[in-house]
Design an enzyme around this catalytic site. Sequence first.
Site, PDB file in Angstrom:
ATOM      1  N   GLU A   1      30.591  33.679  36.993  1.00 24.78           N
ATOM      2  CA  GLU A   1      29.659  34.715  37.464  1.00 24.78           C
ATOM      3  C   GLU A   1      30.287  35.584  38.561  1.00 24.78           C
ATOM      4  OE1 GLU A   1      26.133  32.450  38.517  1.00 24.78           O
ATOM      5  OE2 GLU A   1      25.357  32.657  36.486  1.00 24.78           O
TER       6      GLU A   1
ATOM      7  N   GLU B   1      24.747  30.498  29.531  1.00 22.90           N
ATOM      8  CA  GLU B   1      23.642  29.860  30.264  1.00 22.90           C
ATOM      9  C   GLU B   1      22.322  30.472  29.829  1.00 22.90           C
ATOM     10  OE1 GLU B   1      23.941  29.621  34.511  1.00 22.90           O
ATOM     11  OE2 GLU B   1      25.992  28.840  34.483  1.00 22.90           O
TER      12      GLU B   1
END
Length: 856
Positions: free
Chosen positions: A189, A258
């Site tokens: 991320e 995710e």
Amino acid sequence: MREMGSGDSASRLILWFCLGLLILGVGFVQCGVTYDRKALLINGQRRILFSGSIHYPRSTPDMWEGLIQKAKDGGIDVIETYVFWNLHEPTPGKYDFEGRNDLVRFVKTIHKAGLYAHLRIGPYVCAEWNFGGFPVWLKYVPGISFRTDNEPFKRAMKGFTERIVELMKSENLFESQGGPIILSQIENEYGRQGQLLGAEGHNYMTWAAKMAIATETGVPWVMCKEDDAPDPVINTCNGFYCDSFAPNKPYKPLIWTEAWSGWFTEFGGPMHHRPVQDLAFGVARFIQKGGSFVNYYMYHGGTNFGRTAGGPFVTTSYDYDAPIDEYGLIREPKYGHLKELHRAIKMCEKALVSADPVVTSIGNKQQAHVYSAESGDCSAFLANYDTESAARVLFNNVHYNLPPWSISILPDCRNAVFNTAKVGVQTSQMEMLPTDTKNFQWQSYLEDLSSLDDSSTFTTQGLLEQINVTRDTSDYLWYMTSVDIGDTESFLHGGELPTLIIQSTGHAVHIFVNGQLSGSAFGTRQNRRFTYQGKINLHSGTNRIALLSVAVGLPNVGGHFESWNTGILGPVALHGLSQGKRDLSWQKWTYQVGLKGEAMNLAFPTNTRSIGWMDASLTVQKPQPLTWHKTYFDAPEGNEPLALDMEGMGKGQIWVNGESIGRYWTAFATGDCSQCSYTGTYKPNKCQTGCGQPTQRYYHVPRSWLKPSQNLLVIFEELGGNPSSVSLVKRSVSGVCAEVSEYHPNIKNWQIESYGKGQTFHRPKVHLKCSPGQAIASIKFASFGTPLGTCGSYQQGECHAATSYAILERKCVGKARCAVTISNTNFGKDPCPNVLKRLTVEAVCAPETSVTTWRP
């Protein structure tokens, strides 16, 4: 792995190469893992893959096999895990791969189950994990700056990444070696932070990708939330929904690393729940657009044992509302509904990986995504995006009813076998029940604030940052100073008491004045900084002020969070003295890392020192802060998961046989728990429970940590709770509910019997199942007709078959599981013709030994 151009031609070449080797008589072929624009290719075959996050240190090794098998049974193909740097390299160059840190054993357990693995090395993991997975010693490497174009950081990151890759290679665990690992991730991320850092961020990200590729794992690497991930690295999506995501090159597949199944919990906040109808809708939206890999974060959340929780203020429970709960038990209906979703999508796999969708409008807010392959395979997804109204749509000259915010899946472009909003599996009601463990007999030990060990203290001018002093070896740091008060102060002669003001950078502080607790203050995850302000009692002469600063997990996310401060940096000042304000910030302060009980190893069974434990009945009458409590107990019978009920306690830590259960804090949850609907875009504050109750009352005690008898339980209580209310409980299914309509979509054996033709209608069934070792003891509610309400509060509607209870009792009571066909004939007659009916049941589960078989 090489850069890919034409994905279709690449996949065909690989496939023909593998087939050629087989024709030539090569018995065992390893063609590795590649990708094209449609999907990952494993040994030349495109795959639709469902993955589930299970983090190995958030459960115990004896749980791993069962968790992974349950994931497999739920239709999961891949197990995903982060790799936690601070667990494996707690001090520079010294590695730990034992116990819960045994990464090799975990990956081999995945392989043994016949599943694939996705290894997210990071090594930054976020994950609501202490310091984002970085070891604290890394912060003190000279000249370091985390996650940027910084040589000291890159050197350390490269060393750890290569260490993990070589470990996996040495055990032949990559798919290119015949192992289960089909994907690896570098960084995590980083996109937003990289953009803020500009050129330095881009240079670091590019370096990280090249460094990972150079390890030659033989499987693809991914970067999540990194739009400019360089070839051949695949950029992937994280979020509640990813149907608007597209990879940065047309020859890369759509991967969702995710898919958030719920959300984490923080002390003082409510619990977050994501309705399974919405989660299934999000997954179906992603697949219908062309997605081929979905990872549920989390599939089993587990427990933040010890001091591994980050945040700060993240709870010890990391349940995440996942399909398998914190204790390893199946959460229904989330588990079962997703299992059926996976089955339905896998029936479409041939068409999905072979064609692109043709999207047509079938209504104002309705669409059809149709996949038609050259082989003749055809699959369709019919979507209703309306959040308010159901829709009746016409597709291929057949009418279909779509509930609001739902997708129906037609594996043969005709028969709807699944709808994301129609839940046909049971709901399990979980309870914490008493065990046969006898009441705890407690002994207590008070932290002695008057006799600190001079060898463990030091004195300096001014206030110091907490982690710089503790190096995170303890949550606790004492800040101690003294204040001299003259006889003439007005508050000594009936005037107003002086006020102590403390500004802290986090996360909590307990204020002691002359050995007595004067007050406490706490930050929050949103605002870890806080100010304490309170009146204090001082006497003439020298007064001792001791501030116990408490960390509640180090930050795990944010720009350069390694530079964020913790502890008391001031100012610390007294107001209301005759001289006005007295600033204490820059006078001499004495520091002590940790507690006396920590230094004495009070939590460990190997501690044999005689320290004067007293009968807790003496302290329970007037609970004291900073108190250690201990007791011994025998392991309860059975195999149900266990937990400590910490009712009556305040805040502190728990150990069982020297193993740290984690931090506890019975802070009450604030928030809005009034609204929940599966329709509409999900956010964590949408479906919440537990408002007005302790955020976390129960704390998982793994059975593998227990001996048959004489188990040592130690609690350190900061605020003064009463241990007499603490008990050991077991988690079990107390009841099950199910509600299925008479035309619920289903397909016999999940196989298309006559492809593209109207099916013979197979009557749906209600399935009920208690936990292993349990049976259905009674039917609490049963109605075939138009019942009302939800699980736990059902009521009969205007239409009700009088035989409902008798049929369910005859077919289910005394059995571990049962199935009841939903049909008029099964219930004697149609209780209300021309009305859509459903069968709604609530059953009570109990131990098999206490249940008798039903007799008419």
